[in-house]
Structures are given as C-alpha cells and as structure tokens.
Design an enzyme around this catalytic site. Structure first.
Site: not given
Length: 519
Positions: A136, A6
């Site tokens: 994030e 990923r």
C-alpha cells in the site's frame, strides 16, 4: 486481475448485493475471461461474507477457485480465518509500502512489520491459503522512502508469495515515473511476478498501465467502467484496447463481451457511464458531423482501429442540425427505408429544423419525421399559424392568443379552455365562425413518442377528424401541444382543399373521391 467487486465497490454510494456480486463474478470469469478476480475485503460485514461464499461455492464447482482472491490484513489470525470461512483460497495481504504509512499509521519499525507479515503468510499457508502481497502506498514509497520500499520487496522475495502487487494508491504517478520505477525494480529483482494497480486521480491510469506493461509488469489490475475510490481505477475496457492495439502481448479477455458486462455493472452499481467514456460510452461510436458520415461512405475515411464491432457495438450516425444527407442515408439503411432524392432533401431540412429545437434526433425518431414530411408535401398550404401565445397557470384557466393566416390575410382571436389545446381550438373556432367556415369534428386524439424515448423525445400527435370523410393528420414536435397544433393546421388545409381542384399530390394521398365525399 479485475477488482470491480472489491476496489470498485469502494466507489462512493456503490454496494453490490451478494446475488449481484455472484452475477458479476460469473460474467468476469466466464464471459470476459479475465484471469483473476478480487471479490472482497475480509472482515467487512456479514453481507460481504455471504457474497464471497456464493462466489466461492460457484467457483469451486467450475474449477475457478484459485482465481478468486480476497484482500486481507496483517492481523493474524483474523483475516485468514475469515477467508477460510468464506471458502476462498487466495489472500491478497495488505502491507505498508511507504515509510510514511508505516510510521504514522502503524507506528511500527520495519523489523516489526516484517515479522508480522511473515507470521501472517505462515498462518495462511498452514490453512491452505495462497498469498499475494500488496505494498500500500508503494508509489509514495518509491518517491520518498525508496530504501524502505525496496527493502520490503527484498524481504518478500524470500517469502512464499506468488505475486508482489504495486499500487499507485493515490493515483499520483506520471508515466515517466512508472517507467523508471519498474525498470529499477525488475532489474533489481529478476524473475519476480509484479502486478501494477493504478488509480486515475490525474486521468493517467491507462497511460501508467501501458508504461508498467512495457517495462516489466507481469500483471495489471482493472475495474469495469473504472469504478473505484475518488477518480476510480484503471478502466478494464480502455486497458484491454490499449494492450491489443499498442503492445505485442496476447491476452485472453473477450473484447466483444466488454459492453454487455459494462452495462450490467452500470445497472448494479447505479453509476452512470459518461456518454463520452472511451469504448463503452453512448456517444463514442457515433458520428455527428455530416462530413464524417460522407467520409465513411467513401472508404471509411473516419474509422480508426477502435471499431465498435470489437466490443459488441455498432457505429451510429447522429441526426441533428449538423447532419447531412450522408448521416440520414446511414440511418435509413439501418431502418431499411429508401427515399427519392427530393424527399431526402426535405427530410434533411426538417431534421436540421428539429435539431435546432432539441440536442439530439434519434434513429427511432426518423420514421415519425419521414411520415410528417411526406404528409406535409401532399398538402397545399392555404392556411398557416402565424403566431401564438399560451399561458398555463395553477388555479387559472389556460388561455391562448392566436394569429391565423387564411389565404394571405391575418386573423386574431383570444380564448380560454380546459387545456392549452382546447384553448387553441376555441380560438380557431372563433376565427372560423367570423369567416362562416365549418370545422370538422375531432373524433380521436392519439399521442406517442418513439420507443425508448425520454422527456426530450419528439411527440407525434395523430388526430382523427370527421368531415363527411374520416381522415387523419399528424404533427411532430418536442412539445406535445405544438405537435397537436401542427396536426390541426394540416387539417385546416385539407378541409380548405375539399372545395378546390385537388393537386396531383392531394389526389394521390386522399383518393379522387374525397371532394364529393366531403359534400
């Protein structure tokens, strides 16, 4: 958790085929035995969906499905529906870990974001999907908006999530910051499973992972060969070595399989592994200096804990201008060859000479060099090539200016031919004609390089001659034409020997009958 499939695929220019993804997934879980793999981002493409489906179908048969994870977004129901269609069972939900990202990218309040996160988690659970949560830009959040970031973690501790994952998204943290932030978070939220996801922008990812582990991280994220956006992620191979050698933790990753997997990922990704990359680089278990090889012979004085056998590799001893006899002996042992003391001295000197011409002499070059040296030793030197100048231009015939020394006297000739070697031979013939000497007939010309050789490899030229007796001479040089000229120089000396009393070495090499056979 390994995230090569990923986050590693975000490396510029890297895109794995669905079949390649499956092969890498199999190696990661079955060979390396990592605990979890993150294999894709939801919604990316049909090819991505196909790749995840291949992996989940295989993983379901093997009982690994809970260990296959997919990144998804706060976009109920889109990401969850995609993951369900892909056959996966774990969602890694991407949330905003800094106020800066929340305000300027999503343009939402913390309360709005919390509500949408809760909705995504609930919908995933309704569909049988377990949830982990990424924050994030967490590192910037801890630096610049700790109240918001810690508030988000507080909110998530009351949600049905398995892991809270803390990424240094821009690779900006120092080891001291990682230590301080984990000390704070682990103390404030005891019993919660925190993962650390490091990026390598300052080349600090491995050091930061080590600090996170020592200060309470329960999980870490890596990629094979450090693949990833910009400067990449924390490299699996280095992280595993650091954990085993600098902590008391036990992990299940199989070190001896790392190199195999690394080379396959290199092949599939097209991203070349730097020669000096720790653990998996071509040169990292190669001793170049002769003193190091000598030290290794005397109680392994230049070994450290990073033994190559741990990673399915072997220690090598480079050959070149800094090599000593110890390096050469190590390589000879590998090949099963033994030399007399004086032969070893001559081979060492020849390697040093050749090492000045090219950067690296390989073990594969060694038999060629030994053969060349031993043949040289058996031939008396009556004739030598003193100098030459060659030209090779498009539309013009190659030419050579040659100076040949015959019994101490120099002779010059110039010639053109159909190639550089042909020009050289025509110049030799001119000199020999002036001396009323005959040359043998060239009946075969063979060129080879060592197995696995590249454009800078040594070239061995073997030329077969007929002078009443069939014999061969060899030349070795990085330049093919020069190798042929060296083989020819040996031929000239052998022919000169035919009319003289042979030395002991010449008799041993060619047989006692060669003088009369030559006529």
């Amino acid at each position: 958790m390994d995230t090569t499939l990923r986050d590693g695929e975000q490396t510029s220019g890297v895109s794995f085929l669905p079949s390649e993804k499956l092969q890498i997934a199999k190696l990661l879980l079955e060979e390396l035995k990592v605990d979890r793999i993150e294999v894709a981002s939801a919604r990316v493409s049909e090819g991505e969906l196909e790749g995840v489906q291949k992996i989940t179908q295989w993983a379901a048969q093997k009982g690994y499905l809970e260990r296959v994870e997919v990144l998804g977004f706060v976009d109920t129901p889109v990401s969850v529906n995609w993951i369900v269609e892909a056959g996966a069972k774990v969602l890694n939900l991407l949330t905003k870990g800094s106020l800066n990202h929340l305000v300027h990218q999503l343009k939402k309040t913390p309360e709005q974001h919390y509500a949408e996160i809760a909705k995504s988690i609930a919908f995933a659970q309704q569909n049988g999907i377990a949830v982990n949560v990424y924050l994030e830009d967490w590192s910037n959040g801890m630096r610049n908006s700790p109240e918001y970031t810690l508030g988000l973690i507080e909110f998530l501790t009351h949600q049905p999530v398995k892991r809270i994952m803390l990424p240094d998204t821009l690779g900006l943290l120092s080891p001291d910051e990682v230590k301080d932030y984990f000390d704070l978070i682990v103390a404030k939220f005891p019993g919660i499973h925190f993962d650390f996801h490091a990026h390598n922008d300052y080349d600090l990812s491995v050091a930061n992972v080590m600090e996170a582990i020592l200060h309470g991280a329960s999980g870490i994220h890596t990629t094979v060969n450090g693949l990833g956006e910009r400067a990449g992620n924390a490299p699996l191979e280095s992280v595993i070595a650091v954990i085993k050698d600098f902590t008391k933790l036990e992990i299940g990753v199989q070190e001896q399989k790392i190199f195999r997997v690394s080379k396959l990922v290199e092949q599939f990704s097209g991203q070349h592994i730097p020669a000096n990359k720790p653990v998996v680089g071509e040169n990292v278990f190669t001793q170049t200096a002769g003193i190091h090889a000598d030290g290794d012979n005397k109680k392994n004085l230049y070994f450290n804990d990073l033994l190559p056998e741990r990673f399915g590799r072997q220690r090598k001893y480079a050959l070149g201008k800094t090599s000593g006899k110890a390096n050469i002996l190590k390589n000879l042992e590998e090949l099963g060859i033994s030399l007399e003391k004086d032969e070893l001295t001559r081979v060492t000197q020849r390697i040093i000479e050749l090492g000045d011409k090219k950067e690296r002499v390989t073990t594969e070059d060694l038999p060629y060099i030994i053969s060349d040296v031993l043949q040289n030793n058996s031939i008396s030197k009556y004739i030598s090539i003193e100098g030459y100048h060659m030209t090779h231009s498009k539309g013009l015939k190659p030419s050579v200016q040659l100076r040949l020394n015959v019994h101490g006297k120099s002779y010059d000739a110039t010639a053109t031919g159909d190639g550089q070697y042909d020009s050289f031979m025509r110049a030799v013939k001119k000199i020999y004609k002036s001396l009323k000497k005959e040359l043998p007939k060239l009946i075969d010309y063979h060129v080879s390089i060592p197995p696995g050789g590249k454009t800078d490899a040594f070239v061995e030229t073997v030329i077969t001659w007929d002078y009443g007796k069939i014999f061969k001479t060899k030349g070795l040089d990085p330049d093919q034409t020069v190798a042929a000229m060296m083989a020819t120089e040996k031929m000239l000396n052998i022919v000169e020997s035919f009319n003289k009393i042979p030395t002991k070495e010449e008799s041993a090499y060619y047989g006692n009958e060669y003088r009369t056979a030559a006529g």
